[in-house]
Design a protein around this motif. Structure first.
Motif, PDB file in Angstrom:
ATOM      1  N   GLU A 193       0.831  -1.207   0.000  1.00 11.33           N
ATOM      2  CA  GLU A 193       0.000   0.000   0.000  1.00 11.33           C
ATOM      3  C   GLU A 193       0.866   1.257   0.000  1.00 11.33           C
ATOM      4  OE1 GLU A 193      -3.640   2.106   2.543  1.00 11.33           O
ATOM      5  OE2 GLU A 193      -2.804   0.187   3.197  1.00 11.33           O
ATOM      6  N   ALA A 194       1.985   1.214   0.738  1.00  7.53           N
ATOM      7  CA  ALA A 194       2.874   2.379   0.792  1.00  7.53           C
ATOM      8  C   ALA A 194       3.461   2.683  -0.577  1.00  7.53           C
ATOM      9  CB  ALA A 194       3.994   2.136   1.810  1.00  7.53           C
ATOM     10  N   VAL A 195       3.782   1.629  -1.356  1.00 13.01           N
ATOM     11  CA  VAL A 195       4.301   1.832  -2.707  1.00 13.01           C
ATOM     12  C   VAL A 195       3.219   2.415  -3.612  1.00 13.01           C
ATOM     13  CG1 VAL A 195       5.195   0.664  -4.770  1.00 13.01           C
ATOM     14  CG2 VAL A 195       6.080   0.055  -2.510  1.00 13.01           C
ATOM     15  N   THR A 218       4.104  -3.403  -9.240  1.00 16.47           N
ATOM     16  CA  THR A 218       4.284  -1.973  -8.954  1.00 16.47           C
ATOM     17  C   THR A 218       5.727  -1.511  -9.027  1.00 16.47           C
ATOM     18  OG1 THR A 218       4.295  -2.536  -6.593  1.00 16.47           O
ATOM     19  CG2 THR A 218       2.204  -1.762  -7.531  1.00 16.47           C
ATOM     20  N   THR A 219       6.681  -2.419  -8.812  1.00 17.43           N
ATOM     21  CA  THR A 219       8.103  -2.041  -8.862  1.00 17.43           C
ATOM     22  C   THR A 219       8.764  -2.827  -9.986  1.00 17.43           C
ATOM     23  OG1 THR A 219       8.682  -3.692  -7.179  1.00 17.43           O
ATOM     24  CG2 THR A 219       8.169  -1.477  -6.406  1.00 17.43           C
ATOM     25  N   ARG A 220       8.744  -2.272 -11.175  1.00 19.69           N
ATOM     26  CA  ARG A 220       9.134  -3.032 -12.368  1.00 19.69           C
ATOM     27  C   ARG A 220      10.595  -2.841 -12.775  1.00 19.69           C
ATOM     28  NH1 ARG A 220       3.678  -3.433 -16.128  1.00 19.69           N
ATOM     29  NH2 ARG A 220       2.242  -3.714 -14.363  1.00 19.69           N
ATOM     30  N   TYR A 221      11.359  -2.128 -11.943  1.00 19.28           N
ATOM     31  CA  TYR A 221      12.776  -1.920 -12.233  1.00 19.28           C
ATOM     32  C   TYR A 221      13.594  -2.482 -11.076  1.00 19.28           C
ATOM     33  CZ  TYR A 221      10.890   1.147 -15.801  1.00 19.28           C
ATOM     34  OH  TYR A 221      10.180   1.645 -16.882  1.00 19.28           O
ATOM     35  N   GLU A 222      14.423  -3.467 -11.383  1.00 22.69           N
ATOM     36  CA  GLU A 222      15.138  -4.207 -10.348  1.00 22.69           C
ATOM     37  C   GLU A 222      16.644  -4.009 -10.533  1.00 22.69           C
ATOM     38  OE1 GLU A 222      12.401  -4.904  -9.125  1.00 22.69           O
ATOM     39  OE2 GLU A 222      11.158  -5.330 -10.875  1.00 22.69           O
ATOM     40  N   THR A 223      17.267  -3.328  -9.558  1.00 28.23           N
ATOM     41  CA  THR A 223      18.694  -3.020  -9.650  1.00 28.23           C
ATOM     42  C   THR A 223      19.498  -3.999  -8.792  1.00 28.23           C
ATOM     43  OG1 THR A 223      18.185  -0.675  -9.977  1.00 28.23           O
ATOM     44  CG2 THR A 223      20.437  -1.230  -9.347  1.00 28.23           C
ATOM     45  N   ILE A 224      20.439  -4.686  -9.423  1.00 27.11           N
ATOM     46  CA  ILE A 224      21.274  -5.672  -8.729  1.00 27.11           C
ATOM     47  C   ILE A 224      22.261  -4.969  -7.796  1.00 27.11           C
ATOM     48  CG2 ILE A 224      22.978  -7.511  -9.015  1.00 27.11           C
ATOM     49  CD1 ILE A 224      20.272  -8.308 -10.045  1.00 27.11           C
ATOM     50  N   LEU A 225      22.238  -5.357  -6.512  1.00 25.65           N
ATOM     51  CA  LEU A 225      23.153  -4.757  -5.535  1.00 25.65           C
ATOM     52  C   LEU A 225      23.959  -5.793  -4.748  1.00 25.65           C
ATOM     53  CD1 LEU A 225      20.877  -1.943  -4.033  1.00 25.65           C
ATOM     54  CD2 LEU A 225      22.826  -1.636  -5.579  1.00 25.65           C
ATOM     55  N   ASN A 226      23.389  -6.969  -4.505  1.00 18.35           N
ATOM     56  CA  ASN A 226      24.033  -7.964  -3.628  1.00 18.35           C
ATOM     57  C   ASN A 226      24.369  -7.363  -2.267  1.00 18.35           C
ATOM     58  OD1 ASN A 226      24.012 -10.275  -5.334  1.00 18.35           O
ATOM     59  ND2 ASN A 226      25.648  -9.340  -6.548  1.00 18.35           N
ATOM     60  N   PHE A 227      23.372  -6.724  -1.680  1.00 20.89           N
ATOM     61  CA  PHE A 227      23.493  -6.159  -0.340  1.00 20.89           C
ATOM     62  C   PHE A 227      23.123  -7.231   0.694  1.00 20.89           C
ATOM     63  CE2 PHE A 227      23.451  -1.223  -0.822  1.00 20.89           C
ATOM     64  CZ  PHE A 227      24.623  -1.304  -1.537  1.00 20.89           C
ATOM     65  N   PRO A 228      23.173  -6.911   1.994  1.00 21.92           N
ATOM     66  CA  PRO A 228      23.125  -7.947   3.030  1.00 21.92           C
ATOM     67  C   PRO A 228      21.952  -8.916   2.977  1.00 21.92           C
ATOM     68  CG  PRO A 228      23.873  -5.901   3.988  1.00 21.92           C
ATOM     69  CD  PRO A 228      23.463  -5.585   2.574  1.00 21.92           C
TER      70      PRO A 228
END
Length: 339
Positions: A193-195, A218-228
């Motif tokens: 809902e917040a998005v 709703t979030t159709r762009y996915e950026t690769i980060l390999n974060f924790p």
């Protein structure tokens, strides 16, 4: 003759009834979990329960309670200690400061798969047997997959993080602050809902939620980060454990490392499937930062490891040695399980 047949039928019924009773479980255990049934911590719970029942020839029956129907995330550890559930799955990140050892695997060390992270966490636990779990029996440990950015608008460079309103909590919130984004902490069930309302425009977590919670819509762009990654542990009440027969204990002990590996591999497959599903259904775009930007992003968040070391030393832990061992286990498992 009729009486004899009647007696024969009665005897047969008694034999069948006794056979049914003998097949009933001798031991029934309750297993609590907090996320929805479709998510990976609950999928691994069902697999573990099925395997225990099968490997004990039905002697043990495990009743599972997903979705916080028995215990919630924040009272899971205490609830298992008190016997409200025999077994529970905890996310150590829900209780900052309580699990300083486990938080070593929550640091930005560059895990690229749940399999490698899960096996690293398990091997660290076996080597150090940390005091933070002294009050329970640990049945297995595993982690989420690495965290990436899912956004309503494309983020293609490091500059794109400036001012970005991102749902992130704990260590992940700190990583976003280091990249000049604006992290917002909120429970995951509130995020869709917040998005939609624009309270946040992105979230930072593992890609399984693209499908499991339909964030791909709703979030159709996915950026690769390999974060924790996020560490999890499956724990058991000590009195319940002590009451088990030795052969049942052996079955569960034999499954501890196996379950960590199974869960890591399942999670990595599930992430790949979620990405494929999201591409097909919503046409998502997976973005890789320029090599220099990716390297700088990881350089900026590296000081978080030093902050963890300070907290770990305050808790009486050999922080440098733990981190050295973590990196050694990580390298070992990357050779064995890496792509």
């Amino acid at each position: 003759m009729r009486i004899s047949r009647f007696r024969l039928s009665l005897a047969l019924c008694l034999v069948l009834a006794l056979a049914t009773v003998s097949q009933a479980a001798d031991i029934t255990l309750s297993y609590a979990n907090f996320p929805p049934a479709s998510t990976f911590p609950c999928v691994q719970m069902e697999r573990w329960a099925d395997e225990v029942e099968k490997r004990t020839d039905g002697k043990v029956k495990v009743e599972t309670y997903p979705g916080s129907t028995l215990l919630g995330a924040k009272n899971m550890f205490r609830g298992v200690q008190m016997g409200q559930a025999d077994i529970g799955c905890i996310s150590t990140s829900y209780q900052p400061g309580v699990f300083p050892f486990s938080f070593a695997c929550n640091q930005p060390v560059g895990f690229t798969s749940a399999t490698v992270a899960s096996m690293t966490l398990w091997d660290l636990f076996v080597k150090y047997q940390p005091e933070e779990f002294d009050g329970v029996k640990v049945l297995t440990m595993f982690t989420s997959a690495p965290s990436h950015l899912m956004s309503k608008e494309p983020v293609r460079t490091l500059d794109g993080f400036k001012g970005l309103r991102v749902r992130a909590s704990g260590t992940l919130a700190q990583t976003m602050t280091a990249l000049d984004a604006s992290p917002v902490a909120m429970p995951m069930p509130e995020v869709p809902e917040a998005v939609q309302k624009g309270v946040v425009t992105s979230l930072l977590t593992s890609f399984d939620v693209l499908k499991d919670m339909n964030f791909a819509e709703t979030t159709r762009y996915e950026t690769i980060l390999n974060f924790p990654v996020y560490p999890f542990a499956v724990i058991m009440n000590k009195r319940a454990w002590a009451s088990l027969p030795e052969d049942v204990k052996q079955v569960m002990d034999d499954m501890r490392r196996e379950q960590a590996l199974w869960t890591g591999k399942y999670m990595d497959r599930h992430v790949a499937n979620a990405l494929d599903w999201s591409r097909e259904k919503y046409g998502i775009e997976v973005i890789e930062l320029p090599e220099a930007d990716y390297a700088e992003a990881h350089e900026r968040i590296r000081p978080l490891v030093d902050e963890w070391k300070v907290e770990a030393r305050e808790a009486g832990l050999p922080a440098d040695k733990i981190m050295d061992d973590l990196k050694a286990f990580k390298a070992e498992h990357e050779k064995q399980y890496g792509e």
